[in-house]
Design an enzyme around this catalytic site. Structure first.
Site, short mmCIF file in Angstrom:
data_model
loop_
_atom_site.label_atom_id
_atom_site.label_comp_id
_atom_site.label_asym_id
_atom_site.label_seq_id
_atom_site.Cartn_x
_atom_site.Cartn_y
_atom_site.Cartn_z
N LYS A 109 0.82 -1.21 0.00
CA LYS A 109 0.00 0.00 0.00
C LYS A 109 0.86 1.27 0.00
CE LYS A 109 -4.30 -1.95 0.77
NZ LYS A 109 -4.06 -3.27 1.22
C1 LIG Z 1 -4.69 -4.45 0.82
C2 LIG Z 1 -3.93 -5.72 0.86
C3 LIG Z 1 -4.20 -6.79 -0.02
C4 LIG Z 1 -5.31 -6.75 -1.03
O1 LIG Z 1 -5.09 -5.81 -2.05
P1 LIG Z 1 -6.30 -5.33 -2.97
O2 LIG Z 1 -5.75 -4.27 -3.83
O3 LIG Z 1 -7.37 -4.84 -2.02
O4 LIG Z 1 -6.76 -6.52 -3.75
C5 LIG Z 1 -3.40 -7.92 0.05
N1 LIG Z 1 -2.43 -8.03 0.98
C6 LIG Z 1 -2.15 -7.04 1.85
C7 LIG Z 1 -1.07 -7.24 2.84
C8 LIG Z 1 -2.89 -5.85 1.82
O5 LIG Z 1 -2.61 -4.87 2.70
#
Ligand SMILES: *Cc1c(COP(=O)(O)O)cnc(C)c1O
Length: 430
Positions: A109
């Site tokens: 993220k």
């Molecule tokens: C947010 C997240 C996901 C999922 O990603 P999306 O874009 O919502 O599909 C997977 N793994 C982790 C560690 C995350 O923080």
């Protein structure tokens, strides 16, 4: 000039800056590019650093909106951490883990949040406007947004999280003091936090604050999420690769699909989900419906109604989506067993989200449904989930220095009653 349209009305088109600052289209749809610019062939394959690649690949998307010098500076500043591609070997030949967790808050993220924060600051400064980003969070998004937006010009951040309902590591990441960021522990649940945020957005008394959100539906988070797919092909020297993406809201996968539509040689995608299996069922051709989410060990993927599905469906026709993507749903038991197995066979410690991806790859390779090379996106650092890692593999993951350092920093957090009035008092003191 590259324009962005609403998924619900192709006639509604806006500039990148509008799409970024609005978040959601007025008709409730999500913004998608009206056309996908082709990758600048050669150049991205020759980029020396991730930041160089980011500039080269984003330029065709942003050249009308951000001047060249600013885009060079912005990409260098946003993507200042390593992005290793690790071959696994030992029974996992041809499988590579793309580690996306070396940013400040240890999850993928950070890519979206850091780029989005800098782009927003760029446009707000030019317009001489201010914004307050209001986020309800229970996991990785909140810390990535807090860290990514901290200290950015013309932007304040307000975080709400359910008191006592996030892990100690997660709470630390949310409450360390950062310039321009205020954290509130709400005496309630995550749903209370979300309800308060939604009510605040439509409250006339708060209009003057210029409230905005930074959740995964913002186009500003999607564009940077294309970049590491290119980087993996560039680093691995692959002619073509299959990508396996641990998924929840499908924002990460949508980034990959944009890269593919722009010409990245992708053999196919695997959408790896936990027990929240709407998308794998949809891809298998079922008459799948959104469902309430169920809790799993890979909690950042506990999404019953993936918000970016609307975007994928708007960008790619169903037959083409089903021909190029396959899904898998992985149970908690299989997740733990995969963490143990990968550790025993290769010494690699995977976090539970990455393990969902590894389990999917193993299953599909055994069925002859994916071929090497396969790139599994690793979405979080195992140190974010020390208890689960220890339970699965019997050892505690190593704590990276930047995580350990959080316990030395000052914290700043206040408690808030779970009501809109309490939030209003905190935002605009009487
Ligand atoms: C947010 C997240 C996901 C999922 O990603 P999306 O874009 O919502 O599909 C997977 N793994 C982790 C560690 C995350 O923080």
């Amino acid at each position: 000039m590259l324009r962005y349209r609403s998924t619900r009305d192709a006639r509604h088109e806006v500039s990148f800056a509008e799409a970024l600052l609005q978040g959601l289209a007025p008709d409730g749809g999500l913004y998608v590019p009206a056309s996908v610019p082709p990758l600048p062939e050669c150049a991205w394959r020759e980029a020396r650093t991730f930041a160089d690649l980011a500039f080269v690949a984003l330029e065709p998307w942003l050249e009308d909106d951000v001047d060249t010098e600013s885009l060079v500076a912005l990409t260098a500043d946003a993507f200042s951490f390593p992005v290793p591609l690790v071959p696994l070997g030992g029974g996992w030949d041809g499988v590579h883990v793309l580690e996306l967790f070396h940013g400040p808050t240890l999850s993928f993220k950070d890519f979206g949040a850091r780029a989005m924060a800098r782009l927003m600051a760029y446009f707000l400064e030019a317009r001489d406007e201010r914004l307050t980003i209001l986020v309800a969070t229970s996991g990785d998004t909140g810390s990535a947004v807090a860290d990514g937006f901290a200290g950015q010009a013309n932007i304040d951040v307000v975080l709400l999280y359910p008191k006592g309902q996030v892990s100690p590591v997660q709470e630390r990441q949310l409450i360390v003091g950062r310039p321009g960021v205020r954290a509130f522990a709400v005496d309630g649940t995550f749903d209370d936090c979300q309800r308060m945020v939604k009510a605040a957005f439509v409250d006339p008394d708060l209009r003057g604050l210029g409230l905005s959100s930074a959740n995964s539906i913002n186009i500003g988070r999607l564009l940077p999420q294309m970049l590491y797919y290119l980087w993996a092909v560039r680093r691995g020297g692959f002619d073509e690769a299959t990508f396996c993406v641990p998924s929840g809201n499908l924002g990460n996968l949508t980034g990959g699909v944009l890269a593919w539509l722009g010409g990245l040689p992708v053999r196919g995608f695997v959408a790896a989900h936990n027990a929240n299996d709407f998308f794998p069922r949809y891809l298998a051709g079922d008459d799948a419906r959104f469902a309430p989410s169920v809790q799993t060990l890979s909690n950042a993927m506990d999404v019953g109604a993936p918000s970016n599905f609307e975007r994928l469906a708007s960008l790619v026709a169903p037959e083409r989506l089903r021909a190029h993507l396959q899904g898998a749903s992985v149970s908690d038991d299989e997740t733990l067993a995969t963490m143990r197995r990968v550790y025993d066979e290769t010494g690699y410690v995977a976090d539970p989200h990455t393990a969902v991806g590894l389990a999917a790859v193993r299953r599909l390779r055994e069925a002859g449904r994916v071929e090497a090379p396969v790139v599994v996106l690793s979405t979080a650092h195992p140190a974010k989930f020390p208890d689960i890692v220890e339970r699965a593999v019997g050892v505690e993951p190593e704590t990276p220095a930047r995580l350990a350092a959080l316990w030395q920093r000052e914290t700043a957090v206040s408690t808030l009653a779970p009501t809109l009035d309490a939030l209003k008092d905190a935002l605009v003191p009487a």
